[in-house]
Design an enzyme around this catalytic site. Structure first.
Site, PDB file in Angstrom:
ATOM      1  N   THR A 146      -6.492   2.655   5.423  1.00 58.40           N
ATOM      2  CA  THR A 146      -7.353   3.881   5.758  1.00 58.40           C
ATOM      3  C   THR A 146      -6.153   4.970   6.363  1.00 58.40           C
ATOM      4  O   THR A 146      -5.712   4.465   7.225  1.00 58.40           O
ATOM      5  CB  THR A 146      -8.469   3.744   6.533  1.00 58.40           C
ATOM      6  OG1 THR A 146      -9.098   5.124   6.529  1.00 58.40           O
ATOM      7  CG2 THR A 146      -8.292   3.169   7.984  1.00 58.40           C
ATOM      8  N   GLU A 148      -7.379   6.831   8.453  1.00 65.49           N
ATOM      9  CA  GLU A 148      -7.921   6.858   9.769  1.00 65.49           C
ATOM     10  C   GLU A 148      -7.240   6.207  10.518  1.00 65.49           C
ATOM     11  O   GLU A 148      -7.037   6.438  12.176  1.00 65.49           O
ATOM     12  CB  GLU A 148      -9.348   6.456   9.787  1.00 65.49           C
ATOM     13  CG  GLU A 148     -10.334   7.191   9.119  1.00 65.49           C
ATOM     14  CD  GLU A 148     -11.759   7.240   9.683  1.00 65.49           C
ATOM     15  OE1 GLU A 148     -11.831   6.984  10.713  1.00 65.49           O
ATOM     16  OE2 GLU A 148     -12.658   7.978   8.951  1.00 65.49           O
ATOM     17  N   ARG A 189     -16.501   5.417  17.575  1.00 62.83           N
ATOM     18  CA  ARG A 189     -16.244   6.027  16.167  1.00 62.83           C
ATOM     19  C   ARG A 189     -14.548   5.598  16.025  1.00 62.83           C
ATOM     20  O   ARG A 189     -14.446   5.481  14.522  1.00 62.83           O
ATOM     21  CB  ARG A 189     -15.990   7.395  16.276  1.00 62.83           C
ATOM     22  CG  ARG A 189     -15.808   8.318  15.020  1.00 62.83           C
ATOM     23  CD  ARG A 189     -14.290   9.026  14.889  1.00 62.83           C
ATOM     24  NE  ARG A 189     -14.053   9.612  13.881  1.00 62.83           N
ATOM     25  CZ  ARG A 189     -13.767   8.983  12.486  1.00 62.83           C
ATOM     26  NH1 ARG A 189     -13.814   7.679  12.457  1.00 62.83           N
ATOM     27  NH2 ARG A 189     -13.686   9.751  11.403  1.00 62.83           N
ATOM     28  N   TYR A 192     -13.495   1.515  13.564  1.00 69.81           N
ATOM     29  CA  TYR A 192     -13.051   1.268  12.072  1.00 69.81           C
ATOM     30  C   TYR A 192     -11.398   1.319  12.081  1.00 69.81           C
ATOM     31  O   TYR A 192     -10.880   0.466  11.815  1.00 69.81           O
ATOM     32  CB  TYR A 192     -13.661   2.404  11.430  1.00 69.81           C
ATOM     33  CG  TYR A 192     -13.188   2.302   9.905  1.00 69.81           C
ATOM     34  CD1 TYR A 192     -13.391   1.324   8.898  1.00 69.81           C
ATOM     35  CD2 TYR A 192     -12.607   3.585   9.354  1.00 69.81           C
ATOM     36  CE1 TYR A 192     -12.875   1.425   7.754  1.00 69.81           C
ATOM     37  CE2 TYR A 192     -12.240   3.638   8.273  1.00 69.81           C
ATOM     38  CZ  TYR A 192     -12.263   2.528   7.262  1.00 69.81           C
ATOM     39  OH  TYR A 192     -11.927   2.558   6.080  1.00 69.81           O
ATOM     40  N   TRP A 222     -10.226   9.747  -1.383  1.00 66.61           N
ATOM     41  CA  TRP A 222     -10.073   9.523  -2.895  1.00 66.61           C
ATOM     42  C   TRP A 222     -11.706   9.881  -3.540  1.00 66.61           C
ATOM     43  O   TRP A 222     -12.523   9.370  -3.087  1.00 66.61           O
ATOM     44  CB  TRP A 222      -9.760   8.243  -3.447  1.00 66.61           C
ATOM     45  CG  TRP A 222      -8.523   7.696  -2.877  1.00 66.61           C
ATOM     46  CD1 TRP A 222      -7.630   8.310  -2.141  1.00 66.61           C
ATOM     47  CD2 TRP A 222      -7.767   6.412  -3.539  1.00 66.61           C
ATOM     48  NE1 TRP A 222      -6.435   7.644  -1.793  1.00 66.61           N
ATOM     49  CE2 TRP A 222      -6.524   6.445  -2.683  1.00 66.61           C
ATOM     50  CE3 TRP A 222      -8.228   5.378  -4.245  1.00 66.61           C
ATOM     51  CZ2 TRP A 222      -5.485   5.649  -2.890  1.00 66.61           C
ATOM     52  CZ3 TRP A 222      -7.394   4.500  -4.468  1.00 66.61           C
ATOM     53  CH2 TRP A 222      -6.027   4.472  -3.738  1.00 66.61           C
ATOM     54  N   ARG A 267      -9.293  18.474   5.870  1.00 70.64           N
ATOM     55  CA  ARG A 267      -8.956  17.303   5.023  1.00 70.64           C
ATOM     56  C   ARG A 267      -8.468  17.615   3.929  1.00 70.64           C
ATOM     57  O   ARG A 267      -8.309  18.787   3.378  1.00 70.64           O
ATOM     58  CB  ARG A 267     -10.227  16.736   4.815  1.00 70.64           C
ATOM     59  CG  ARG A 267     -11.107  16.098   5.982  1.00 70.64           C
ATOM     60  CD  ARG A 267     -10.401  14.918   6.819  1.00 70.64           C
ATOM     61  NE  ARG A 267     -11.393  14.471   7.771  1.00 70.64           N
ATOM     62  CZ  ARG A 267     -11.185  14.799   9.028  1.00 70.64           C
ATOM     63  NH1 ARG A 267     -10.243  15.757   9.297  1.00 70.64           N
ATOM     64  NH2 ARG A 267     -12.017  14.312  10.160  1.00 70.64           N
ATOM     65  N   TYR A 338     -24.130  12.134  13.818  1.00 70.55           N
ATOM     66  CA  TYR A 338     -23.849  10.936  13.958  1.00 70.55           C
ATOM     67  C   TYR A 338     -24.508  10.014  15.161  1.00 70.55           C
ATOM     68  O   TYR A 338     -24.099   8.809  15.371  1.00 70.55           O
ATOM     69  CB  TYR A 338     -22.194  10.982  14.077  1.00 70.55           C
ATOM     70  CG  TYR A 338     -21.518  11.471  12.693  1.00 70.55           C
ATOM     71  CD1 TYR A 338     -21.512  10.596  11.822  1.00 70.55           C
ATOM     72  CD2 TYR A 338     -21.023  12.426  12.816  1.00 70.55           C
ATOM     73  CE1 TYR A 338     -21.044  11.089  10.509  1.00 70.55           C
ATOM     74  CE2 TYR A 338     -20.065  13.085  11.537  1.00 70.55           C
ATOM     75  CZ  TYR A 338     -20.184  12.344  10.406  1.00 70.55           C
ATOM     76  OH  TYR A 338     -19.633  12.609   9.217  1.00 70.55           O
ATOM     77  N   ARG A 348      -6.013  15.548   8.615  1.00 76.51           N
ATOM     78  CA  ARG A 348      -5.236  14.422   8.072  1.00 76.51           C
ATOM     79  C   ARG A 348      -4.651  15.165   6.744  1.00 76.51           C
ATOM     80  O   ARG A 348      -5.141  14.746   5.802  1.00 76.51           O
ATOM     81  CB  ARG A 348      -6.493  13.471   7.582  1.00 76.51           C
ATOM     82  CG  ARG A 348      -6.941  12.891   8.670  1.00 76.51           C
ATOM     83  CD  ARG A 348      -7.882  11.482   8.419  1.00 76.51           C
ATOM     84  NE  ARG A 348      -8.754  11.123   9.492  1.00 76.51           N
ATOM     85  CZ  ARG A 348     -10.213  10.974   9.096  1.00 76.51           C
ATOM     86  NH1 ARG A 348     -10.577  11.369   7.875  1.00 76.51           N
ATOM     87  NH2 ARG A 348     -10.962  10.843  10.154  1.00 76.51           N
TER      88      ARG A 348
END
Length: 397
Positions: A146, A148, A189, A192, A222, A267, A338, A348
């Protein structure tokens, strides 16, 4: 006349291979299976717990009466319903294959806070046997990670008005140079991203110490048809999905689009069909892909989340023929949306140097076009689901 042999980027013939694809029934897996069936001679052992998104590839096509219809790829895709957590058949399927592609993951942002243990187990612990089986049996691995894993940009630690924030070296993310910067342990958070980074490091170490042939893919948002998830229709009825799916749901249900903390995060988005072209190049050019980590994104499609909401509202109005809501967006806090422990990265933006040099890949589809394709599909899917629900007979009391 025989079809011309397909060649790799170095002019060598591409030989048919068997691919064990874990997570084949998901959004990315379904598009990759389609590509492999339509354009290659390869065989896919499709591993997942669900097959709805590849049902059209597995079920025989309809035929005229008295005739038996067959897909052109008949016999080249087999579905194996299993959970990789606890199924001894997995190693056998990897042994039967030339290449394993691991797409399995929990990748829903709200889960990082509310289900951190499941998130860590799914993305690290459950992936360990896959890496081990590939290494022990000398099988090539393409592992999906990822974007991330990069965490926060260096620039995010500078004052907001600092001129260096605008310099690419402070925010563009490079596979071989950018540090991976996460928040504090209390910010769950990052569970992941941390799990994904650790499995990357394990794979890299297996390559260095035991000769594992690997490629790591870092997707940057994606997007396309069959994208996870439209709650209650093509995914779970509860939970909070990624930003574009959240906005899709709001548009479909005629609700304001919720902007978390004003929607100032930036993003990039890439069309699924462009991204799958990159993956196919990795599959069929092992000499160029092995040992590499690849960003797969589209830096030309960079927007703030607020700008994304505005564009999606325009595109959906065109696709659906419905006028936008008078109040199209609604600001909410990250804590409200969240829960406690949420944190985020400011930008990103992928550097594309390595994938362009190794595989010659560049994305083609504009943000407007990929949103139009995605929202057209989702609008049609949602309308069909509503029609089916209305057609169901109501049980009498």
């Amino acid at each position: 006349m025989a079809a011309a042999a397909r060649m790799d980027l170095d002019g060598n013939p591409i030989l048919p291979m068997t691919i064990c694809m874990i997570g084949a029934g998901g959004f990315i897996g379904s598009h990759l299976c389609e590509k492999l069936m339509a354009e290659t001679p390869h065989t896919v052992l499709a591993v997942d717990v669900y097959s709805d998104k590849i049902k059209h590839l597995l079920d025989p096509p309809s035929a005229a009466e008295g005739q038996q219809a067959r897909h052109p790829w008949d016999g080249r895709i087999q579905f194996h319903r299993l959970n990789i957590k606890h199924d001894s058949r997995l190693e056998g399927l990897i042994k039967m294959s030339d290449l394993t592609i691991n797409l399995a993951a929990i990748c829903t942002p709200a889960d990082y806070n509310t289900r951190p243990l499941d998130t860590i187990y799914s993305n690290f612990i459950d992936a360990l046997p896959v890496v081990r089986y590939c290494s022990e049996n000398n099988k090539r691995l393409i592992h999906f990670s990822t974007c991330e894993v990069y965490g926060k940009t260096i620039g995010s630690f500078l004052p907001k008005d600092h001129p260096l924030r605008k310099e690419p070296e402070f925010y563009v993310l490079k596979e071989d140079a950018s540090p991976c910067i996460f928040g504090s342990i209390e910010k769950q958070r990052w569970s992941y991203a941390c799990a994904k980074q650790l499995i990357e490091r394990l794979i890299y170490a297996e390559g260095a110490e035991n000769g594992l042939e690997f490629t790591i893919v870092r997707p940057f948002n994606w997007i396309g048809p069959r994208m996870d998830f439209i709650p209650g229709i093509d995914g779970p009825s509860e939970g909070v999905p990624r930003v574009l799916a959240c906005f899709s749901n709001n548009l479909l249900r005629r609700e304001p689009l919720k902007l978390v903390d004003g929607g100032q995060s930036q993003r990039t988005f890439v069309y699924i069909k462009d991204a799958i072209e990159a993956v196919l190049l990795m599959i069929e050019n092992p000499a160029r892909a092995n040992g590499h980590i690849f960003n797969v994104g589209n830096p030309n499609n960079e927007v703030t989340v607020k700008q994304l909401a505005e564009i999606m509202t325009q595109v959906y109005s065109k696709v659906s023929g419905e006028a936008p809501l008078e109040m199209a967006t609604l600001d909410v806090s990250s804590k409200e949306f969240y829960g406690e422990g949420y944190d985020d990265s400011d930008k990103r933006i992928p550097d594309m140097t390595i994938i362009n040099k190794q595989l010659g890949w560049n994305p083609k589809t504009s943000l407007w076009d990929l949103l139009e394709s995605t929202l057209t599909y989702q609008h049609r899917t949602y309308a069909e689901a509503i029609r089916r629900a209305m057609a169901k007979p109501v049980a009498s009391s």
